[in-house]
Design a protein around this motif. Structure first.
Motif, PDB file in Angstrom:
ATOM      1  N   GLY A 165       0.793  -0.890  -0.237  1.00  0.00           N
ATOM      2  CA  GLY A 165      -0.165   0.271  -0.277  1.00  0.00           C
ATOM      3  C   GLY A 165       0.877   1.200  -0.430  1.00  0.00           C
ATOM      4  O   GLY A 165       1.678   1.053   0.728  1.00  0.00           O
ATOM      5  N   ILE A 166       0.263   2.292  -0.250  1.00  0.00           N
ATOM      6  CA  ILE A 166       1.248   3.524  -0.899  1.00  0.00           C
ATOM      7  C   ILE A 166       0.230   4.509   0.219  1.00  0.00           C
ATOM      8  O   ILE A 166      -1.094   4.779  -0.111  1.00  0.00           O
ATOM      9  N   GLY A 167       0.287   5.553   1.127  1.00  0.00           N
ATOM     10  CA  GLY A 167       0.197   5.930   2.003  1.00  0.00           C
ATOM     11  C   GLY A 167       1.168   7.296   1.966  1.00  0.00           C
ATOM     12  O   GLY A 167       2.019   7.700   1.299  1.00  0.00           O
ATOM     13  N   SER A 168       0.267   8.492   2.935  1.00  0.00           N
ATOM     14  CA  SER A 168       1.118  10.099   2.869  1.00  0.00           C
ATOM     15  C   SER A 168       1.067   9.976   4.017  1.00  0.00           C
ATOM     16  O   SER A 168       0.789   9.755   5.294  1.00  0.00           O
ATOM     17  N   ASP A 169       2.565  10.458   4.851  1.00  0.00           N
ATOM     18  CA  ASP A 169       2.851  11.231   5.922  1.00  0.00           C
ATOM     19  C   ASP A 169       3.223  12.426   6.494  1.00  0.00           C
ATOM     20  O   ASP A 169       4.212  12.525   6.381  1.00  0.00           O
ATOM     21  N   THR A 170       1.888  13.335   6.835  1.00  0.00           N
ATOM     22  CA  THR A 170       2.323  14.462   7.422  1.00  0.00           C
ATOM     23  C   THR A 170       2.771  14.801   8.606  1.00  0.00           C
ATOM     24  O   THR A 170       3.271  15.643   8.769  1.00  0.00           O
ATOM     25  N   GLY A 171       2.525  13.788   9.571  1.00  0.00           N
ATOM     26  CA  GLY A 171       2.599  14.236  11.206  1.00  0.00           C
ATOM     27  C   GLY A 171       2.188  12.078  11.825  1.00  0.00           C
ATOM     28  O   GLY A 171       2.590  12.608  12.906  1.00  0.00           O
ATOM     29  N   GLY A 172       2.588  11.520  10.791  1.00  0.00           N
ATOM     30  CA  GLY A 172       2.233  10.223  11.764  1.00  0.00           C
ATOM     31  C   GLY A 172       1.355   9.230  10.806  1.00  0.00           C
ATOM     32  O   GLY A 172       1.119   8.281  11.011  1.00  0.00           O
ATOM     33  N   SER A 173       0.710   9.834   9.262  1.00  0.00           N
ATOM     34  CA  SER A 173      -0.499   9.127   8.690  1.00  0.00           C
ATOM     35  C   SER A 173       0.109   8.403   7.496  1.00  0.00           C
ATOM     36  O   SER A 173      -1.176   7.151   7.444  1.00  0.00           O
ATOM     37  N   ILE A 174       1.358   7.929   7.722  1.00  0.00           N
ATOM     38  CA  ILE A 174       1.569   6.205   7.729  1.00  0.00           C
ATOM     39  C   ILE A 174       2.007   5.560   8.285  1.00  0.00           C
ATOM     40  O   ILE A 174       1.206   4.258   9.477  1.00  0.00           O
ATOM     41  N   ARG A 175       2.539   5.820   9.301  1.00  0.00           N
ATOM     42  CA  ARG A 175       3.149   4.893  10.479  1.00  0.00           C
ATOM     43  C   ARG A 175       1.888   4.906  11.909  1.00  0.00           C
ATOM     44  O   ARG A 175       1.877   4.003  12.553  1.00  0.00           O
ATOM     45  N   GLN A 176       1.287   5.521  12.065  1.00  0.00           N
ATOM     46  CA  GLN A 176      -0.163   5.557  12.984  1.00  0.00           C
ATOM     47  C   GLN A 176      -0.605   4.271  12.536  1.00  0.00           C
ATOM     48  O   GLN A 176      -1.096   3.627  13.723  1.00  0.00           O
ATOM     49  N   PRO A 177      -1.268   4.504  11.661  1.00  0.00           N
ATOM     50  CA  PRO A 177      -2.474   3.728  11.263  1.00  0.00           C
ATOM     51  C   PRO A 177      -1.731   2.290  11.132  1.00  0.00           C
ATOM     52  O   PRO A 177      -1.856   1.199  11.499  1.00  0.00           O
ATOM     53  N   ALA A 178      -0.453   2.508  10.772  1.00  0.00           N
ATOM     54  CA  ALA A 178       0.656   0.686  10.832  1.00  0.00           C
ATOM     55  C   ALA A 178       0.218  -0.203  11.634  1.00  0.00           C
ATOM     56  O   ALA A 178      -0.054  -0.731  12.167  1.00  0.00           O
TER      57      ALA A 178
END
Lengths: 476, 121
Positions: A165-178
């Motif tokens: 999957g591809i995501g984007s992270d501005t303040g944690g938007s990839i790492r937190q849902p992961a």
């Protein structure tokens, strides 16, 4: 099967890409109505691409590294001719006239995007509840959120809908849902992955990054999407992605710092749950057992990250979202003058969280307040960069929890924005500094939900985060 | 030279948010003014809600506001940004028709908008 195993089987002709894609589409059709990970499933396009890959394999032509691997694409990545909504009414029905660079690269690598995944509107949120198209649910427990803003992508990978999957992270938007969904998610160094075609939230913080069910797949995905892009003026030149090459390197002799302020002690960031802290401590022990040299370290400015972030991000967002004026694309609500039309369009098209952040950003940038809020937040960024530079003289990587708690129940935090924002406290520093960071699953909390441990590294040392994550994955 | 003490917020910066402090942070009139700047038309209950919520968020940011950081340079971007130019060569660009097809109202290959002149600002 992992993404790399699927690709190997497709390349060798052992499996047909079309069969692989069909299998995943069937799973999505059966289970996504209960999860709502997808805003749009692009089944026909996926089948056509898979058939073309099969034809290429039969003809002995070269196919890419991810030949036939199903991919989830966050719905804030532009896809030419395919609706791109950012989960907002204001972009409903918009079909971008171009592809994001990351979309192009992955198609060229043979990855087959099966659809556009749900997110908090314009990536503003930490739960995927702020979507115009309804919330996404956590595959581990549908009464809980998947995290956000890339919650749809995280849920897709966790549910087995797509290996990548591809995501984007501005303040944690990839790492937190992961972390919330028990998968691997990584935010690269700012400028390592092209932002061309990523719909902007906060341009100095946004970064595109990989999701996968395991570290090796995430590393391979990172290596494909990283690299210079002339279409992004902030793209770093001469970056050589080497994540896959270091996965077997181990951590013997690696200097690992445990960030004191994010370890639950007094004077640090409050509100970190005991079970999350316990898993993080166990992860650190596992690294020590594997030969890492572990010590505690103080990063004083990290306690200021949350406040600084919630000034910088809305300020940039309020400016970026000024483009939604009802003139060039998206929704238009009629008005007697252009100003009235624009106001009517924005009022009808934006959801409450987006309006809240536009208001906050406009206020923080307004005359009389700009120096006190935005100006000082920019100075906190400098202090953070100095703090981390000093810390990285003594350490190769840092370890923290990814999130203060495990995934919470739907509706638990939507009434009070501050309780939602606090979710990002461990992930924000890497965005303010532009440094790389990864979240890797490490056990479960008292509630049985996944816990994520975060590994931070200095700018351009993205490979280090994968190297450490591989050791943690093996120990988890 | 900045010392560690400058990193320490004032003692009361993280104290529990009092209603009085919130009220002082941002007024209802300011919210109405900012909404107009941002081209948003807020309902009465939204104005009340945002007045309270923005106040609480700004109160949380009091630790940043309270910093004594006159000698710290601001960082607006993680990379040292320089202007990037490319060779002045003809290359592919977006399809004009495809771009215009995204617009809500088009005439003669141009974006069409309601009257601009004479509008109230």
């Amino acid at each position: 099967m992992s993404a790399l195993e699927i690709a190997a089987a497709v390349r060798s002709g052992e499996r047909s890409a079309l069969d692989v894609v069909e299998e995943h589409l069937t799973l999505i059709e059966a289970r996504d109505p209960g999860l709502n990970a997808y805003n749009l499933v692009t089944a026909e396009g996926a089948r056509a691409q898979a058939a073309a890959i099969d034809a290429a394999v039969s003809a002995g032509e070269p196919v890419g590294r991810f030949a036939g691997v199903p991919l989830a694409t966050k719905d804030n990545m532009c896809t030419r001719g395919i609706p791109t909504t950012c989960s907002s009414r204001i972009l409903e029905g918009w079909r971008p006239p171009y592809d994001a660079t990351v979309v192009t690269r992955l198609r060229e690598a043979g990855a087959v995007s099966v659809g556009k995944t749900n997110l908090d509107e314009f990536a503003m949120g930490s739960s995927t509840e702020h979507s115009a198209f309804g919330p996404t649910r956590n595959p581990h427990d549908p009464s809980r959120v998947p995290g956000g803003s890339s919650g749809g992508t995280a849920a897709s990978v966790a549910a087995g809908f797509t290996p990548l999957g591809i995501g984007s992270d501005t303040g944690g938007s990839i790492r937190q849902p992961a972390a919330f969904c028990g998968v691997v998610g990584m935010k690269p160094t700012y400028g390592v992955v092209s932002r061309y075609g990523l719909v902007a939230l906060a341009s100095s913080l946004d970064q595109v990054g990989p999701f996968a069910a395991n570290v090796a797949d995430a590393a391979a995905l990172f290596d494909v999407i990283a690299g210079h892009d002339p279409l992004d003026s902030t793209s770093i030149r001469d970056f050589e992605p080497t994540a896959q090459a270091v996965l077997e390197a181990g951590v013997d002799g690696l200097r690992v710092g445990v960030v004191k302020e994010l370890a639950g002690g007094s004077g640090g960031v409050p509100g970190l749950a005991a079970d999350v802290l316990a898993r993080t401590a166990e992860a650190v022990e596992a690294l020590a057992a594997a030969g890492a040299v572990v010590d505690e370290v103080s990063v004083p400015s990290s306690t200021l990250g949350l406040s600084a972030y919630y000034l910088v991000m809305p300020a940039e967002a309020s400016s970026n979202l000024a483009r939604y004026d009802g003139i060039r694309y998206g929704l238009r609500v009629d008005g007697a003058t252009t100003a009235e039309m624009t106001t009517a369009t924005r009022t009808a098209g934006f959801g409450t969280e987006v309006k809240r952040r536009i208001m906050l950003g406009t206020y923080a940038l307004s005359a009389g307040y700009c120096d006190a809020f935005y100006g000082k937040a920019l100075k906190v960024r400098t202090m953070m960069l100095e703090d981390f530079a000093r810390v990285y003289e003594r350490f190769d990587v840092l370890v923290t929890p990814t999130t203060p708690t495990t995934a919470f129940e739907l509706g638990a935090r939507t009434q009070d924005p501050l309780t939602m924002y606090v979710n990002d406290v461990c992930t924000i520093p890497s965005n303010l500094t532009g440094h790389p960071a990864i979240s890797v699953p490490f056990g479960v909390g008292d509630d049985g939900m996944p816990v994520g441990v975060q590994v931070l590294a200095p700018a351009s040392h993205d490979a280090q985060t994968f190297r450490v994550a591989a050791v943690l994955e093996a120990a988890a | 030279m900045r010392t560690l003490t400058s990193l320490t917020p004032t003692p009361n910066a993280k104290s529990p948010v009092s209603l009085r402090a919130v009220v002082e942070r941002i007024t209802r009139d300011e919210v109405v003014h900012v909404a107009r700047l941002a081209r948003l038309d807020l309902a009465d209950d939204e104005i009340d809600q945002f007045t309270q919520q923005l106040g609480a968020i700004l109160e949380h940011a009091a630790d940043v506001e309270a910093l004594e950081v006159a000698d710290v340079e601001p960082t607006s971007h993680p990379l040292p940004l320089r202007n990037v130019v490319r060779a002045d060569e003809v290359s592919e660009s977006l399809e004009r028709d495809e771009v215009m097809a995204c617009a809500p109202d088009v005439q003669d290959g141009q974006f069409r908008v309601p009257p601009v002149l004479g509008e109230r600002t």
